[in-house]
Design a protein around this motif. Structure first.
Motif, PDB file in Angstrom:
ATOM      1  N   GLY A   8       0.782  -1.230   0.000  1.00 42.10           N
ATOM      2  CA  GLY A   8       0.000   0.000   0.000  1.00 42.10           C
ATOM      3  C   GLY A   8       0.809   1.273   0.000  1.00 42.10           C
ATOM      4  N   SER A   9       2.137   1.206   0.112  1.00 37.70           N
ATOM      5  CA  SER A   9       2.949   2.420   0.135  1.00 37.70           C
ATOM      6  C   SER A   9       3.055   3.011  -1.269  1.00 37.70           C
ATOM      7  CB  SER A   9       4.352   2.117   0.675  1.00 37.70           C
ATOM      8  OG  SER A   9       4.998   1.164  -0.133  1.00 37.70           O
ATOM      9  N   VAL A  10       2.938   4.334  -1.353  1.00 36.82           N
ATOM     10  CA  VAL A  10       2.979   5.029  -2.639  1.00 36.82           C
ATOM     11  C   VAL A  10       4.417   5.070  -3.145  1.00 36.82           C
ATOM     12  CG1 VAL A  10       2.558   7.208  -3.818  1.00 36.82           C
ATOM     13  CG2 VAL A  10       0.943   6.403  -2.083  1.00 36.82           C
ATOM     14  N   ARG A  11       4.597   4.727  -4.401  1.00 27.77           N
ATOM     15  CA  ARG A  11       5.924   4.745  -4.998  1.00 27.77           C
ATOM     16  C   ARG A  11       6.236   6.138  -5.526  1.00 27.77           C
ATOM     17  NH1 ARG A  11       3.350   0.788  -7.572  1.00 27.77           N
ATOM     18  NH2 ARG A  11       3.658   1.729  -9.616  1.00 27.77           N
ATOM     19  N   LYS A  12       7.517   6.526  -5.409  1.00 27.85           N
ATOM     20  CA  LYS A  12       7.985   7.799  -5.920  1.00 27.85           C
ATOM     21  C   LYS A  12       9.076   7.567  -6.952  1.00 27.85           C
ATOM     22  CE  LYS A  12       7.178  10.272  -1.543  1.00 27.85           C
ATOM     23  NZ  LYS A  12       7.835  11.095  -0.485  1.00 27.85           N
ATOM     24  N   GLY A  13       9.261   8.539  -7.830  1.00 31.16           N
ATOM     25  CA  GLY A  13      10.312   8.429  -8.826  1.00 31.16           C
ATOM     26  C   GLY A  13       9.771   8.633 -10.228  1.00 31.16           C
ATOM     27  N   PRO A  14      10.653   8.929 -11.185  1.00 27.88           N
ATOM     28  CA  PRO A  14      10.204   9.244 -12.549  1.00 27.88           C
ATOM     29  C   PRO A  14       9.548   8.082 -13.276  1.00 27.88           C
ATOM     30  CG  PRO A  14      12.611   9.133 -12.435  1.00 27.88           C
ATOM     31  CD  PRO A  14      12.109   9.099 -11.036  1.00 27.88           C
ATOM     32  N   ASP A  38      14.621   1.094  -8.793  1.00 24.60           N
ATOM     33  CA  ASP A  38      15.224   2.236  -8.109  1.00 24.60           C
ATOM     34  C   ASP A  38      14.588   3.558  -8.529  1.00 24.60           C
ATOM     35  OD1 ASP A  38      16.876   0.565  -6.729  1.00 24.60           O
ATOM     36  OD2 ASP A  38      18.713   1.102  -7.801  1.00 24.60           O
ATOM     37  N   LEU A  39      14.040   3.609  -9.742  1.00 18.41           N
ATOM     38  CA  LEU A  39      13.408   4.840 -10.237  1.00 18.41           C
ATOM     39  C   LEU A  39      11.904   4.848  -9.986  1.00 18.41           C
ATOM     40  CD1 LEU A  39      15.359   5.458 -13.568  1.00 18.41           C
ATOM     41  CD2 LEU A  39      15.611   6.636 -11.382  1.00 18.41           C
ATOM     42  N   GLY A  40      11.439   3.945  -9.132  1.00 17.88           N
ATOM     43  CA  GLY A  40      10.066   4.036  -8.646  1.00 17.88           C
ATOM     44  C   GLY A  40       9.068   3.101  -9.273  1.00 17.88           C
ATOM     45  N   SER A 364      16.570  16.467 -10.890  1.00 21.78           N
ATOM     46  CA  SER A 364      16.268  17.653 -10.086  1.00 21.78           C
ATOM     47  C   SER A 364      14.884  17.568  -9.444  1.00 21.78           C
ATOM     48  CB  SER A 364      16.367  18.920 -10.952  1.00 21.78           C
ATOM     49  OG  SER A 364      15.452  18.874 -12.038  1.00 21.78           O
ATOM     50  N   SER A 365      13.977  16.835 -10.072  1.00 23.35           N
ATOM     51  CA  SER A 365      12.619  16.717  -9.520  1.00 23.35           C
ATOM     52  C   SER A 365      12.459  15.546  -8.563  1.00 23.35           C
ATOM     53  CB  SER A 365      11.604  16.575 -10.662  1.00 23.35           C
ATOM     54  OG  SER A 365      11.604  17.719 -11.484  1.00 23.35           O
TER      55      SER A 365
END
Length: 406
Positions: A8-14, A38-40, A364-365
């Motif tokens: 259930g954890s939200v993934r981050k990354g491009p 690694d990039l989400g 950068s983001s």
């Protein structure tokens, strides 16, 4: 699939909008998909259930080399799935309908025997990018040879140009054919995902250890393809410029790259041997290549008079590229390496607080601190949650486990 993991954890990354099904094993495929994890991206690692026929005892398993397993499989989820069982294929089809990428590195004929080839899976989901890594290609006389890194290094020419002259072929100290095949495959997948945004269609992308290794020959291959010259071994030295390579100092060794006439003059001044610039046979790169042993002897004698740190400081002040030669432990103690933050901390429930190498890229983001690294899963850690997400009831999951389908 949704933009969250089975917990259930939200993934981050491009790449957090993508879901990848990873049916690969050993190193090349997992290396490709580690980039996505690694990039989400949501990466679901498909593993043969314990007790099912055809279990995997290849190197790289969790119990074979724990450090390497954590290195390759962090940030992934694990689903046990027997793709030889009809119900296992049915589960795979449900996953494929919601996935963006499927990757495998079986021998070319295996995927067709299992009924999970690119045509079969893309018929279920035309937007699927299907990726294959093989040892020697999907067809041709060597297609069904088992692929292994050192074999590809040898057949791809790398071992013939590595090591000192006269000492015989030498393997590179890292599994470079596996790693490069993984990175080239990741690039191909990303390119196919970009094209999908225009065409709406996925496609089958392929690479092999042999092709990737040959691509990495770069200028050594160009010497043969363009000039008709067969390059040989040069040890630590550059085949086309002198002086370059490793030189002994009073307390260790130093790497030097004095390429071109300007650098040669700067080097001679910094070493306090300016007369070498006028030495017959030392006047240009081609001349110095012809007189390699004399040049290296003259320069080497000067280097032995001071320490590595002293020469590094002097040469860098003079604008001559150089640097110390570190052991692996010294690499991670280096001030610039610490500044770059290439290692990432991770808390592991069994190993405690450890560090792993992170991605050698920055966005950068998306700061590197976006979300902690997650430990590599135990086999099947997320099986129940993934199946529940697909609509399977607890009783169904228990039955599938009892039958070694999952």
């Amino acid at each position: 699939m949704h933009n969250s993991d089975s917990n259930g954890s939200v993934r981050k990354g491009p790449l957090s909008r993508f879901t990848v099904l990873d049916a690969s094993r050993v190193r090349a495929g997992p290396t490709a998909i580690r980039l996505f994890a690694d990039l989400g991206a949501r990466v679901i690692k498909l593993e043969i259930p314990s007790g099912a026929p055809g279990g995997d005892d290849m190197i790289g398993g969790r119990d074979h080399n724990r450090a390497d397993y954590e290195n390759l499989h962090r940030n992934k989820e694990s689903l046990t799935l027997n793709m030889k069982a009809p119900e296992g294929i049915a589960i795979l089809h449900k996953l494929v309908k919601q996935a963006d990428v499927f990757i495998e590195n079986y021998r070319p004929d295996v995927k067709y025997r299992l009924g999970i080839g690119p045509e079969a899976l893309r018929a279920i989901n035309p937007r699927l990018v299907y990726a294959s890594i093989s040892g020697f290609g999907q067809d041709g006389p060597y297609a069904n040879w088992p692929g292994f890194d050192s074999i590809a290094q040898g057949m791809g020419g790398l071992m013939s140009v590595t090591g000192k002259p006269g000492e015989g072929p030498m393997r590179v100290g890292i599994p470079i054919a596996d790693l490069c095949a993984g990175h080239f495959c990741a690039q191909a997948i990303l390119a196919a995902l970009l094209e999908r945004e225009v065409s709406g269609e996925g496609q089958w992308v392929q690479t092999s250890l042999l092709e990737s290794q040959i691509a990495m020959l770069d200028f050594q291959a160009a010497q043969w393809l363009i000039d008709g010259k067969v390059p040989g071994q040069n040890g630590n030295e550059h085949p086309l410029t002198v002086p370059t390579g490793v030189f002994e100092t009073s307390d260790g060794y130093l790497n030097l790259a004095a390429i071109g006439q300007t650098m040669w003059k700067r080097l001679c001044d910094a070493l306090e041997v300016p007369h070498l610039v006028q030495e017959p046979g030392f006047g240009s790169d081609p001349e110095r290549v012809q007189n390699r042993e004399r040049v290296n002897a003259a320069v080497g004698a000067a280097f032995k008079t001071r320490s590595t740190a002293d020469w590094t400081e002097r040469l860098l002040e003079a604008g001559v590229p150089c640097g110390p030669i570190h052991r692996v432990d010294q690499v991670f103690g280096d001030a610039q390496v610490r500044h770059l933050g290439i290692t990432r901390p991770m808390h592991h429930p069994e190993l405690g607080d450890i560090s792993l190498i992170g991605l050698p890229m920055r966005f950068s983001s998306h700061p590197r601190e976006d979300g902690p690294l997650r430990p590599a899963p135990h086999q099947g850690d997320q099986t129940d949650a993934i199946l529940a997400d697909l609509g399977y009831a607890p009783a169904d999951i228990a039955r599938l486990r009892a039958a070694f389908v999952v």
